[in-house]
Design an enzyme around this catalytic site. Sequence first.
Site, PDB file in Angstrom:
ATOM      1  N   ARG A 110     -28.870  11.493   3.838  1.00 56.44           N
ATOM      2  CA  ARG A 110     -27.567  11.118   3.253  1.00 56.44           C
ATOM      3  C   ARG A 110     -26.860  10.131   4.169  1.00 56.44           C
ATOM      4  O   ARG A 110     -27.100  10.098   5.375  1.00 56.44           O
ATOM      5  CB  ARG A 110     -26.699  12.339   3.021  1.00 56.44           C
ATOM      6  CG  ARG A 110     -26.323  13.160   4.256  1.00 56.44           C
ATOM      7  CD  ARG A 110     -25.122  12.649   5.018  1.00 56.44           C
ATOM      8  NE  ARG A 110     -24.614  13.595   5.982  1.00 56.44           N
ATOM      9  CZ  ARG A 110     -23.917  13.254   7.048  1.00 56.44           C
ATOM     10  NH1 ARG A 110     -23.699  11.985   7.353  1.00 56.44           N
ATOM     11  NH2 ARG A 110     -23.458  14.185   7.868  1.00 56.44           N
ATOM     12  N   GLU A 209     -15.892  14.946   2.283  1.00 57.40           N
ATOM     13  CA  GLU A 209     -15.410  14.577   3.631  1.00 57.40           C
ATOM     14  C   GLU A 209     -15.275  13.061   3.780  1.00 57.40           C
ATOM     15  O   GLU A 209     -14.501  12.572   4.598  1.00 57.40           O
ATOM     16  CB  GLU A 209     -16.380  15.151   4.666  1.00 57.40           C
ATOM     17  CG  GLU A 209     -15.937  14.935   6.092  1.00 57.40           C
ATOM     18  CD  GLU A 209     -16.851  15.611   7.103  1.00 57.40           C
ATOM     19  OE1 GLU A 209     -17.379  16.699   6.817  1.00 57.40           O
ATOM     20  OE2 GLU A 209     -17.013  15.038   8.191  1.00 57.40           O
ATOM     21  N   ARG A 213     -20.649  10.397  -0.313  1.00 58.94           N
ATOM     22  CA  ARG A 213     -21.849  10.814   0.406  1.00 58.94           C
ATOM     23  C   ARG A 213     -22.985  10.476  -0.536  1.00 58.94           C
ATOM     24  O   ARG A 213     -23.064  11.043  -1.639  1.00 58.94           O
ATOM     25  CB  ARG A 213     -21.834  12.311   0.712  1.00 58.94           C
ATOM     26  CG  ARG A 213     -20.909  12.714   1.863  1.00 58.94           C
ATOM     27  CD  ARG A 213     -21.520  12.345   3.206  1.00 58.94           C
ATOM     28  NE  ARG A 213     -20.585  12.456   4.308  1.00 58.94           N
ATOM     29  CZ  ARG A 213     -20.468  13.519   5.104  1.00 58.94           C
ATOM     30  NH1 ARG A 213     -21.201  14.584   4.901  1.00 58.94           N
ATOM     31  NH2 ARG A 213     -19.632  13.485   6.117  1.00 58.94           N
ATOM     32  N   CYS A 255     -15.075  11.388  10.261  1.00 61.48           N
ATOM     33  CA  CYS A 255     -15.464  12.146  11.464  1.00 61.48           C
ATOM     34  C   CYS A 255     -16.241  11.225  12.394  1.00 61.48           C
ATOM     35  O   CYS A 255     -17.169  10.540  11.946  1.00 61.48           O
ATOM     36  CB  CYS A 255     -16.330  13.340  11.074  1.00 61.48           C
ATOM     37  SG  CYS A 255     -16.927  14.283  12.497  1.00 61.48           S
ATOM     38  N   THR A 257     -18.573  11.728  14.314  1.00 63.36           N
ATOM     39  CA  THR A 257     -20.028  11.958  14.361  1.00 63.36           C
ATOM     40  C   THR A 257     -20.750  11.153  13.285  1.00 63.36           C
ATOM     41  O   THR A 257     -21.956  10.977  13.356  1.00 63.36           O
ATOM     42  CB  THR A 257     -20.382  13.455  14.131  1.00 63.36           C
ATOM     43  OG1 THR A 257     -19.948  13.834  12.819  1.00 63.36           O
ATOM     44  CG2 THR A 257     -19.744  14.354  15.166  1.00 63.36           C
ATOM     45  N   ARG A 264     -27.539  11.128   8.059  1.00 61.26           N
ATOM     46  CA  ARG A 264     -28.180  12.357   8.552  1.00 61.26           C
ATOM     47  C   ARG A 264     -29.391  12.591   7.672  1.00 61.26           C
ATOM     48  O   ARG A 264     -29.254  12.834   6.472  1.00 61.26           O
ATOM     49  CB  ARG A 264     -27.227  13.551   8.480  1.00 61.26           C
ATOM     50  CG  ARG A 264     -27.781  14.800   9.181  1.00 61.26           C
ATOM     51  CD  ARG A 264     -26.760  15.922   9.242  1.00 61.26           C
ATOM     52  NE  ARG A 264     -26.802  16.774   8.087  1.00 61.26           N
ATOM     53  CZ  ARG A 264     -27.600  17.828   7.908  1.00 61.26           C
ATOM     54  NH1 ARG A 264     -28.460  18.154   8.864  1.00 61.26           N
ATOM     55  NH2 ARG A 264     -27.557  18.555   6.818  1.00 61.26           N
ATOM     56  N   ARG A 292     -29.528  23.060  12.187  1.00 62.80           N
ATOM     57  CA  ARG A 292     -28.539  23.757  11.361  1.00 62.80           C
ATOM     58  C   ARG A 292     -29.233  24.885  10.593  1.00 62.80           C
ATOM     59  O   ARG A 292     -30.464  24.935  10.549  1.00 62.80           O
ATOM     60  CB  ARG A 292     -27.868  22.792  10.360  1.00 62.80           C
ATOM     61  CG  ARG A 292     -27.012  21.745  11.035  1.00 62.80           C
ATOM     62  CD  ARG A 292     -26.306  20.835  10.041  1.00 62.80           C
ATOM     63  NE  ARG A 292     -25.445  19.879  10.756  1.00 62.80           N
ATOM     64  CZ  ARG A 292     -24.643  19.000  10.167  1.00 62.80           C
ATOM     65  NH1 ARG A 292     -24.589  18.929   8.850  1.00 62.80           N
ATOM     66  NH2 ARG A 292     -23.902  18.192  10.880  1.00 62.80           N
ATOM     67  N   GLU A 297     -24.302  22.934   7.753  1.00 60.40           N
ATOM     68  CA  GLU A 297     -23.479  23.136   8.941  1.00 60.40           C
ATOM     69  C   GLU A 297     -22.798  24.506   8.917  1.00 60.40           C
ATOM     70  O   GLU A 297     -22.340  24.953   7.864  1.00 60.40           O
ATOM     71  CB  GLU A 297     -22.407  22.039   8.940  1.00 60.40           C
ATOM     72  CG  GLU A 297     -21.798  21.835  10.275  1.00 60.40           C
ATOM     73  CD  GLU A 297     -20.901  20.602  10.254  1.00 60.40           C
ATOM     74  OE1 GLU A 297     -20.375  20.245   9.178  1.00 60.40           O
ATOM     75  OE2 GLU A 297     -20.732  20.013  11.332  1.00 60.40           O
TER      76      GLU A 297
HETATM   77  P1  ADP Z   1     -24.090  16.992   5.362  1.00 56.87           P
HETATM   78  O1  ADP Z   1     -23.789  16.501   3.995  1.00 56.87           O
HETATM   79  O2  ADP Z   1     -23.240  16.478   6.424  1.00 56.87           O
HETATM   80  O3  ADP Z   1     -25.502  16.758   5.670  1.00 56.87           O
HETATM   81  P2  ADP Z   1     -24.330  19.979   5.364  1.00 56.87           P
HETATM   82  O4  ADP Z   1     -24.960  20.279   6.682  1.00 56.87           O
HETATM   83  O5  ADP Z   1     -23.228  20.891   4.946  1.00 56.87           O
HETATM   84  O6  ADP Z   1     -23.698  18.537   5.321  1.00 56.87           O
HETATM   85  O7  ADP Z   1     -25.462  19.996   4.249  1.00 56.87           O
HETATM   86  C1  ADP Z   1     -25.138  19.817   2.916  1.00 56.87           C
HETATM   87  C2  ADP Z   1     -26.141  20.495   2.004  1.00 56.87           C
HETATM   88  O8  ADP Z   1     -27.405  19.863   2.111  1.00 56.87           O
HETATM   89  C3  ADP Z   1     -26.384  21.974   2.347  1.00 56.87           C
HETATM   90  O9  ADP Z   1     -26.507  22.707   1.152  1.00 56.87           O
HETATM   91  C4  ADP Z   1     -27.705  21.937   3.049  1.00 56.87           C
HETATM   92  O10 ADP Z   1     -28.426  23.149   2.974  1.00 56.87           O
HETATM   93  C5  ADP Z   1     -28.400  20.839   2.279  1.00 56.87           C
HETATM   94  N1  ADP Z   1     -29.557  20.271   2.979  1.00 56.87           N
HETATM   95  C6  ADP Z   1     -29.590  19.612   4.140  1.00 56.87           C
HETATM   96  N2  ADP Z   1     -30.837  19.237   4.459  1.00 56.87           N
HETATM   97  C7  ADP Z   1     -31.624  19.675   3.462  1.00 56.87           C
HETATM   98  C8  ADP Z   1     -33.027  19.604   3.193  1.00 56.87           C
HETATM   99  N3  ADP Z   1     -33.853  18.968   4.010  1.00 56.87           N
HETATM  100  N4  ADP Z   1     -33.469  20.167   2.051  1.00 56.87           N
HETATM  101  C9  ADP Z   1     -32.640  20.783   1.182  1.00 56.87           C
HETATM  102  N5  ADP Z   1     -31.326  20.883   1.380  1.00 56.87           N
HETATM  103  C10 ADP Z   1     -30.826  20.331   2.504  1.00 56.87           C
HETATM  104  N1  ARG Z   2     -14.809  19.190  12.979  1.00 60.29           N
HETATM  105  C1  ARG Z   2     -15.935  20.065  13.085  1.00 60.29           C
HETATM  106  C2  ARG Z   2     -16.155  20.409  14.536  1.00 60.29           C
HETATM  107  O1  ARG Z   2     -15.634  19.746  15.376  1.00 60.29           O
HETATM  108  C3  ARG Z   2     -17.194  19.439  12.496  1.00 60.29           C
HETATM  109  C4  ARG Z   2     -17.696  18.219  13.209  1.00 60.29           C
HETATM  110  C5  ARG Z   2     -18.962  17.579  12.703  1.00 60.29           C
HETATM  111  N2  ARG Z   2     -19.264  17.871  11.351  1.00 60.29           N
HETATM  112  C6  ARG Z   2     -18.759  17.288  10.273  1.00 60.29           C
HETATM  113  N3  ARG Z   2     -19.038  17.781   9.114  1.00 60.29           N
HETATM  114  N4  ARG Z   2     -18.012  16.197  10.366  1.00 60.29           N
HETATM  115  O2  ARG Z   2     -16.889  21.344  14.835  1.00 60.29           O
END
Ligand code: ADP
Ligand code: ARG
Length: 340
Positions: A110, A209, A213, A255, A257, A264, A292, A297
Amino acid sequence: MHMPVKQSLLAKHFTEDVASELRRAKTNRGFSLDDITRSGVENPDSSIGVYAPDAESYEVFWGLFGPIIAEYHNIENVDSLAHPQDMTIKPGQFTGAELYRDRVISTRARVGRNLDGFALTPGMSLDERLEVERRVVDALSKLPDDLAGTYHSLADLDEETRNKLIEDHVLFKQGDRFLESAGVNRDWPAGRGIFLSNDKKFIVWVNEEDHLRIISLEQGGDLLSVYSRLVRAISEIEKNVPFAYTQQLGYLSSCPTNLGTAMRASFHMKLPALEKSGELDDFAKLLGLSVRGIHGEHSESVGGVYDISNKRRLGLSERDAIVGLHVGARRLATEEELRK
Ligand code: ADP
Ligand code: ARG
C-alpha cells in the site's frame, strides 16, 4: 523490578530547546505544537507520537519533525535529503522467491497519498473531507477496466458487512486511539469510504489516516504481481488528482513514518520456529523489517503467522523498499528452515 518504560520518538526528541524554539510557532492554518504532539502526549505508549495536521507543519515544526524522521527512516543527513523516486523493477530482482513462497499466505502493498492544497487528515474540516472524497471518487470512476470497481461510502455499509471486510483485511478498523487523539477520527464516518475493484485485489481507502491509501492485495506470495498492480494503479490515479510531494520528503503524509515512498509492502508469513526461539524481532531489526500481528498494527500474531513489512519508507526508492522486503523474507524463511 522496574520494567523499562518504552520511550516514544516524541519523548526522546522533544527537548527544552525544541520546545522553546517552537512554542509560539503556527502554520498559516493555525496549527500549533500542541496539535502536533497531542497524540503522543495522550498516549504515552506511542512509538512515534506526532502527526502533521497540514503539509506546512513539516516546515514550521521541522525542529521536532527532523530528528524524528531521521531516526525512524535511518537517514544520516535529513536536512539535505533528496528523496529518490523509482518504481521500476528489473528482471531477476525477485530471484529465490521459492525459498519463502510456501510460507506466505498473502501479500499486500500500500501507499499513502494526500491531495495537494488540502489539510492532512488530523487538520481537515468536514467540508474539506467531503471535497477530497468527491475528487477521489471521481478519479476512481475513470480507472481502466482491470482496476475498475465500486466505491462504498462507510456510512452506507451495514455493521455485518463492515466487520466481515475488516476480518478479511480489506477495510480499515475503527476507533484507533492514536488517531483519535490526533483528530483524525473527527466527523466519523462522514467522508470515509472504500473502493473495491471487481476482483477485490485493488482497494482504495478514502480519508482514513491519509486522503488515500492505495492498496494491492492477493493470496499467495507473488510480490511482483502485487507490486505491479500497485504501481499501475498509482500512475492511473495520479493522472487525475495531484498529490502533495516535496523533493526532500517525497509524498507527504499525516504520520512521519509514512513519508517518501509512503509504501508498506507486507507478507503474512508463517514463522512458528522463529517465534518459538524468540529471535524474530532481532532478525527483523537486522533486516530493516517491521513485525506486526495478523490484524495489522497493534494486533497479535495468530498461529505463528506474522505481518512482515519494510520499515523504511523515506530516503530509498520504491524499488529498493520492495526488493528489501523480498531479500528479508528470503532470509527469514532460511532461518525458519534451520530451526524447524
Ligand atoms: P497499513 O494500512 O498502514 O498497512 P495496518 O497495519 O493496520 O495498516 O494493516 C491494515 C490491514 O491490512 C490489516 O487488516 C492487516 O491485517 C492487513 N494486511 C497487512 N498485510 C497483509 C498481508 N500481507 N495479507 C493480508 N492482509 C494484510
Ligand atoms: N502514532 C502511533 C504511534 O506513535 C502510530 C505510529 C505509526 N503508525 C501509523 N499508523 N501511522 O505509536
